[in-house]
Design an enzyme around this catalytic site. Structure first.
Site, mmCIF file in Angstrom:
data_model
loop_
_atom_site.group_PDB
_atom_site.id
_atom_site.type_symbol
_atom_site.label_atom_id
_atom_site.label_comp_id
_atom_site.label_asym_id
_atom_site.label_seq_id
_atom_site.Cartn_x
_atom_site.Cartn_y
_atom_site.Cartn_z
ATOM 1 N N THR A 293 -6.827 31.975 -2.605
ATOM 2 C CA THR A 293 -5.415 32.303 -2.800
ATOM 3 C C THR A 293 -5.239 33.817 -2.869
ATOM 4 O OG1 THR A 293 -4.897 30.242 -3.908
ATOM 5 C CG2 THR A 293 -3.644 32.154 -4.632
ATOM 6 N N ARG B 17 0.840 17.706 -3.384
ATOM 7 C CA ARG B 17 0.264 18.344 -4.589
ATOM 8 C C ARG B 17 0.721 19.811 -4.657
ATOM 9 N NH1 ARG B 17 -3.219 23.036 -5.436
ATOM 10 N NH2 ARG B 17 -4.427 22.700 -7.309
ATOM 11 N N GLY C 222 -0.074 23.365 -6.888
ATOM 12 C CA GLY C 222 -0.981 23.965 -7.865
ATOM 13 C C GLY C 222 -0.262 24.983 -8.744
HETATM 14 N N1 ASP Z 1 -4.925 28.148 -7.587
HETATM 15 C C1 ASP Z 1 -4.805 27.588 -6.262
HETATM 16 C C2 ASP Z 1 -4.362 26.165 -6.371
HETATM 17 O O1 ASP Z 1 -4.845 25.464 -7.248
HETATM 18 C C3 ASP Z 1 -6.071 27.654 -5.495
HETATM 19 C C4 ASP Z 1 -6.677 29.031 -5.400
HETATM 20 O O2 ASP Z 1 -6.476 29.872 -6.257
HETATM 21 O O3 ASP Z 1 -7.367 29.284 -4.416
HETATM 22 O O4 ASP Z 1 -3.583 25.727 -5.555
#
Ligand code: ASP
Length: 315
Positions: free
Chosen positions: A183, A211, A213
């Site tokens: 991310t 979903r 996040g």
């Molecule tokens: N935090 C992000 C999520 O759970 C994933 C990531 O940080 O790469 O969607």
């Protein structure tokens, strides 16, 4: 680190066990985002503009799990989430589960600027962006063959019982491809003293369609308030959401904890409370920076009047 009274930009491109042969691409991406965003800040642009630009550059870079090159859902699509927040006004714009937008952070900017609402999802987010002048694209334009292969491998491992269904949690491990958190995010302090934060993601590998996040949820993976701090997180999203960790960290700064310590404490809390893994960038209103992660690597960088630093190792 302290950079009082001049602009500061901090960006990250994920925290995980970045394979050796991908470190340079991460460094290049972080450096490019810093350079474009800081160029704006030096010319007096707002922290929101700098964050939007820096994040959009990371979204366009296929190295990262945001925009084109994102991880795929279990049914093979790119579904992205992003949030942008202005610490001066507390205006925020968020989108989630968007599939036909090249730069979700730019859609988030439209929400921030043009809507009385804060958060749009899926078709509604795409319709809002289109109504405000953003062209929609075909989802396949965001899908890389590399990601199709990665999904195939992950689903094979699941069938063989070598991974758990979320590729995280108990099966969290740093050696293979299974767990990557790529991310992207940025936090900025502009010359006018305003803070902003942005986070953008394709989410987690093999996630169920629909979903969402932590990244785009206000106070979880992203938050900004001139009275406390600006923050962007990356990592295993579900524990970060349960702890509302972004807000937890900026509140610490407001109560007087230096950002560097608040960042360390936030990641320690994530691990000790819920066994979570991730990374954080935190920027206080006086330009003090905090960066922490409990993964082997975190791609991040900072630019200020003191120069540029880019890291892929321990903060
Ligand atoms: N935090 C992000 C999520 O759970 C994933 C990531 O940080 O790469 O969607």
């Amino acid at each position: 680190m302290s950079f009082k009274n001049s602009p500061v930009l901090v960006v990250h491109g994920g925290a995980w066990a970045i394979p050796e042969d991908m470190l340079e691409a991460h460094r290049r991406g972080v450096a490019a985002a810093l350079s474009a965003g800081y160029h704006l800040l030096e010319r007096g642009a707002s922290a929101v503009d700098a964050v939007e630009t820096a994040v959009s550059i990371l979204e366009d870079d296929e190295t990262f799990d945001a925009g084109r090159g994102s991880f795929l859902t279990s049914d093979g699509r790119v579904q992205m989430d992003a949030l942008l927040m202005d610490g001066g006004t507390l205006r925020a714009g968020g989108v989630a589960c968007v599939e036909r937008i090249r730069n979700p952070i730019r859609a988030a900017r439209l929400v921030l600027d043009k809507s009385p609402h804060v958060y749009f999802v899926a078709d509604g987010a795409e319709a809002f962006a289109q109504a405000n002048g953003m062209p929609l694209i075909d989802n396949q334009e965001l899908v890389l063959e590399r990601e199709r292969e990665r999904l195939r491998q992950a689903q094979d491992e699941l069938r063989q019982g070598v991974a758990d269904a979320t590729f995280s949690g108990r099966a969290e491990r740093f050696s293979g491809e299974l767990l990557s958190h790529d991310t992207v995010g940025a936090v900025a302090l502009d010359a006018h003293g305003n803070l902003a934060a942005g986070t953008s993601t394709g989410g987690t590998l093999n996630k169920a369609p629909g979903r969402v996040g932590d990244s785009s949820l206000i106070g979880c993976g992203c938050y900004a308030d001139n009275l406390s701090a600006a923050v962007s997180l990356t990592g295993w999203g579900e524990p970060i959401m349960k702890l509302v960790l972004g807000k937890w960290a900026v509140d610490r700064v407001q109560q007087g904890t230096p950002p560097a310590r608040a960042a360390e404490e936030a990641i320690a809390y994530l691990f000790h409370r819920l066994g979570g893994y991730g990374g954080i960038i935190l920027l206080g209103p006086a330009g003090r920076v905090g960066v922490a992660h409990n993964t082997p690597h975190m791609a991040w960088g900072v630019q200020s009047s003191r120069g540029v630093e880019v890291h892929t190792e321990q903060a």
